[in-house]
Every structure is written in C-alpha cells, then in structure tokens.
Enzyme design. Sequence first.
Site, PDB file in Angstrom:
ATOM      1  N   ILE A   1      16.163  76.435  32.169  1.00 40.05           N
ATOM      2  CA  ILE A   1      16.453  75.246  32.989  1.00 40.05           C
ATOM      3  C   ILE A   1      16.585  75.655  34.449  1.00 40.05           C
ATOM      4  O   ILE A   1      16.121  74.955  35.353  1.00 40.05           O
ATOM      5  CB  ILE A   1      17.719  74.517  32.500  1.00 40.05           C
ATOM      6  CG1 ILE A   1      17.521  74.013  31.067  1.00 40.05           C
ATOM      7  CG2 ILE A   1      18.058  73.351  33.422  1.00 40.05           C
ATOM      8  CD1 ILE A   1      18.750  73.351  30.470  1.00 40.05           C
TER       9      ILE A   1
ATOM     10  N   VAL B   1      25.779  70.730  35.576  1.00 40.82           N
ATOM     11  CA  VAL B   1      24.943  70.121  34.547  1.00 40.82           C
ATOM     12  C   VAL B   1      24.945  71.026  33.313  1.00 40.82           C
ATOM     13  O   VAL B   1      23.998  71.018  32.517  1.00 40.82           O
ATOM     14  CB  VAL B   1      23.504  69.869  35.052  1.00 40.82           C
ATOM     15  CG1 VAL B   1      23.465  68.712  36.013  1.00 40.82           C
ATOM     16  CG2 VAL B   1      22.915  71.114  35.712  1.00 40.82           C
TER      17      VAL B   1
ATOM     18  N   ARG C   1      28.277  72.520  30.927  1.00 36.77           N
ATOM     19  CA  ARG C   1      29.290  71.951  30.050  1.00 36.77           C
ATOM     20  C   ARG C   1      30.549  71.747  30.877  1.00 36.77           C
ATOM     21  O   ARG C   1      30.847  72.527  31.786  1.00 36.77           O
ATOM     22  CB  ARG C   1      29.592  72.866  28.862  1.00 36.77           C
ATOM     23  CG  ARG C   1      28.507  72.885  27.779  1.00 36.77           C
ATOM     24  CD  ARG C   1      28.464  71.568  27.027  1.00 36.77           C
ATOM     25  NE  ARG C   1      27.587  71.613  25.875  1.00 36.77           N
ATOM     26  CZ  ARG C   1      26.325  71.218  25.875  1.00 36.77           C
ATOM     27  NH1 ARG C   1      25.772  70.805  27.019  1.00 36.77           N
ATOM     28  NH2 ARG C   1      25.605  71.244  24.768  1.00 36.77           N
TER      29      ARG C   1
ATOM     30  N   ASP D   1      27.607  66.017  35.875  1.00 34.15           N
ATOM     31  CA  ASP D   1      27.043  65.294  34.731  1.00 34.15           C
ATOM     32  C   ASP D   1      27.870  65.544  33.482  1.00 34.15           C
ATOM     33  O   ASP D   1      27.694  64.861  32.481  1.00 34.15           O
ATOM     34  CB  ASP D   1      25.590  65.708  34.491  1.00 34.15           C
ATOM     35  CG  ASP D   1      24.945  64.899  33.383  1.00 34.15           C
ATOM     36  OD1 ASP D   1      25.051  63.654  33.427  1.00 34.15           O
ATOM     37  OD2 ASP D   1      24.337  65.495  32.470  1.00 34.15           O
TER      38      ASP D   1
ATOM     39  N   GLU E   1      35.725  65.136  27.883  1.00 33.15           N
ATOM     40  CA  GLU E   1      34.526  64.312  27.809  1.00 33.15           C
ATOM     41  C   GLU E   1      34.494  63.594  26.464  1.00 33.15           C
ATOM     42  O   GLU E   1      34.685  64.251  25.438  1.00 33.15           O
ATOM     43  CB  GLU E   1      33.284  65.194  27.962  1.00 33.15           C
ATOM     44  CG  GLU E   1      31.999  64.433  28.138  1.00 33.15           C
ATOM     45  CD  GLU E   1      30.796  65.333  28.387  1.00 33.15           C
ATOM     46  OE1 GLU E   1      29.817  65.224  27.624  1.00 33.15           O
ATOM     47  OE2 GLU E   1      30.854  66.147  29.335  1.00 33.15           O
TER      48      GLU E   1
ATOM     49  N   HIS F   1      26.961  62.554  31.292  1.00 33.36           N
ATOM     50  CA  HIS F   1      26.245  63.511  30.453  1.00 33.36           C
ATOM     51  C   HIS F   1      24.868  62.957  30.062  1.00 33.36           C
ATOM     52  O   HIS F   1      24.548  62.796  28.877  1.00 33.36           O
ATOM     53  CB  HIS F   1      27.053  63.861  29.200  1.00 33.36           C
ATOM     54  CG  HIS F   1      26.660  65.192  28.610  1.00 33.36           C
ATOM     55  ND1 HIS F   1      27.543  65.972  27.882  1.00 33.36           N
ATOM     56  CD2 HIS F   1      25.488  65.886  28.633  1.00 33.36           C
ATOM     57  CE1 HIS F   1      26.919  67.078  27.484  1.00 33.36           C
ATOM     58  NE2 HIS F   1      25.673  67.040  27.926  1.00 33.36           N
TER      59      HIS F   1
END
Length: 306
Positions: free
Chosen positions: A146, A223, A225, A248, A253, A272
């Site tokens: 990524i 982006v 965790r 994000d 969460e 997310h």
Amino acid sequence: MTPRYLLPYPPEQIGGLPADLDALVWDGTAEPPAQRELDRVEFYCLPYMRHRAAVALLPRLPALRTVQTLTAGMDDVLPHLPPGVTACNARGLHDASTAELAVALTLASLRGIPGFVRNQADGVWDQSFQSALADRTVLIVGYGSIGAALEQRLIPFECRVERVARSARESAHGPVRALAELPGLLPEADVVVLLTPLTEATRHLADAEFLARMKPGALLVNVARGAVVDTAALLAELESGRLRAALDVTDPEPLPAEHPLWRAPGVLITPHVGGPSSAFLPRALRLLRAQLLRAHEGLPLANVVG
C-alpha cells in the site's frame, strides 16, 4: 472426498473456477448453512465487513484447514483461529483504494476542505491561503504494497517521500529506512502517513514521544489501524493546536458519538472506508479466484500469514 469451500460470492460471480468445485455461499448477512453442510468445510473466505458474524462461525467448522480474509490486516481474526489452520490475508487487494483515500485525506486536510464545507453550509465566502502538498516531505511509516501504491500517487504532486519499514531495503523509488531510524526522520516530515499492520510492536507506535518529535503544524494521517496511535496523546497534541490529523481509523472503533476526538480542532475523520470502494469487488474476485485455483490444484497458497 473433495474439499468444500465456504465463500462470500457464488462461484459463477467469481468466474474461471472448475465446475466440480464444492462450494457453499454465505455472505454473512443471513443464517449460515446448516451444520451438516459446514462440517466438511476446509477453506473459508470470511465475508468482508461482516467481522463479528464471520469470526463467530469459526468454531462451527471442525474440518477447517484454511482461512482467507479479504482484508490486509488480520489482527482481529488471528486470535480466533483454531490451532493448525493456515491464515491468508488479502495483500494487494486494497492498495489502490487505501492509497487513494490517503491522498484524499492528505489533500483535504492540507487545503482546508473541511472548513470550506462548513463555510458552504453557512454561505460564507472566506478566501485564504492554505498549505499545498507540493514541496512538502511525506513520511510513509509501514512501507509495504500500500505504501508503494501511495508513493506512485504522490509522485505527480511534487513532494518528497521518505519510506520506513521494519527493516531497511531498497525500493523502486529509493531507500526504505529501518524503523530504528524513525525518530530522526519525524522532525523533518510535513505529513506522516501510518500504514503499519497492528502488532504488539506497533501498538501505540505513535505515542506521546513519537508525536512530540513531529514538527509543529505537521499532519498525521492514519489509514492503518486505530490502535497504532495513542488516542490520548494525539488528543493532547490536537487540542494544543500543534498538530493536525486525518484519521480513517480510530481507537476505539467505531468512535462513540460523545468521544472528544470528533470535536478536536484540526482533525478530519472518515469511518474506516479505506477499503470499501468501487475498487474492492473486482480485485476481491481476482484474488479469490487465484487463491481458489491454487487450493483446488494443491498448489502453495499466496499471502500466508506467519
């Protein structure tokens, strides 16, 4: 006896699979197949964004040999796997979508888009200078697939990219520095993008000391965790106005409505959504097709974790 596969998509939607593939279909929304059908399942692809239901089914699969996720991170799945089960992640599946969101969050935060949206709702025309991405230094922490996809998208913006991973190596675009060098790189970065998996080594990686090393006015983009960041430490930096953040993912969460992070100054939060976009399904089907063909032909699986 041929192995049985439990899949979130019908074989005809995945395409290119052998006609004799013994597949059950369950997308995590309805009742699972009957137990007598589950007893023979050896390969289980967890439905995407149905984590609670998907993990709850694991104890009902006595013949299970392989679990395939459609997520890159497996920190919320691995603790629930029965002994001896092979775990495969979806490395590469979310590269395009997550990298795209990281760029969007970075640009929106630097250019003050959240403030302009609020002004639009109030009919306020407030012309002002904002930060550009051009000429800035972007530090990617957790430079994997990524991270490489993100760098490809950053190149046209005329910014400088620094790369950090667990260990040093060379990439197509330049050196990747070891995590041990991170403290010396943080003070030079205008934007720090977190892309590390969540492990015991990376939990609260962005703690008070990490954040204090970032330059005043720098932007933290997460982006990865939520728990890679120490939320209390980040809140302190945001409330002081020293740092900005685009998140994000959060810890906890989902973020409770009353959590102070929602209302902290200088923060942009998305729920997310790095993976769930129109880019997801075609890439998920390609990855799953390739993995099922390997499994069916007895070949080594890709993306084995651990």
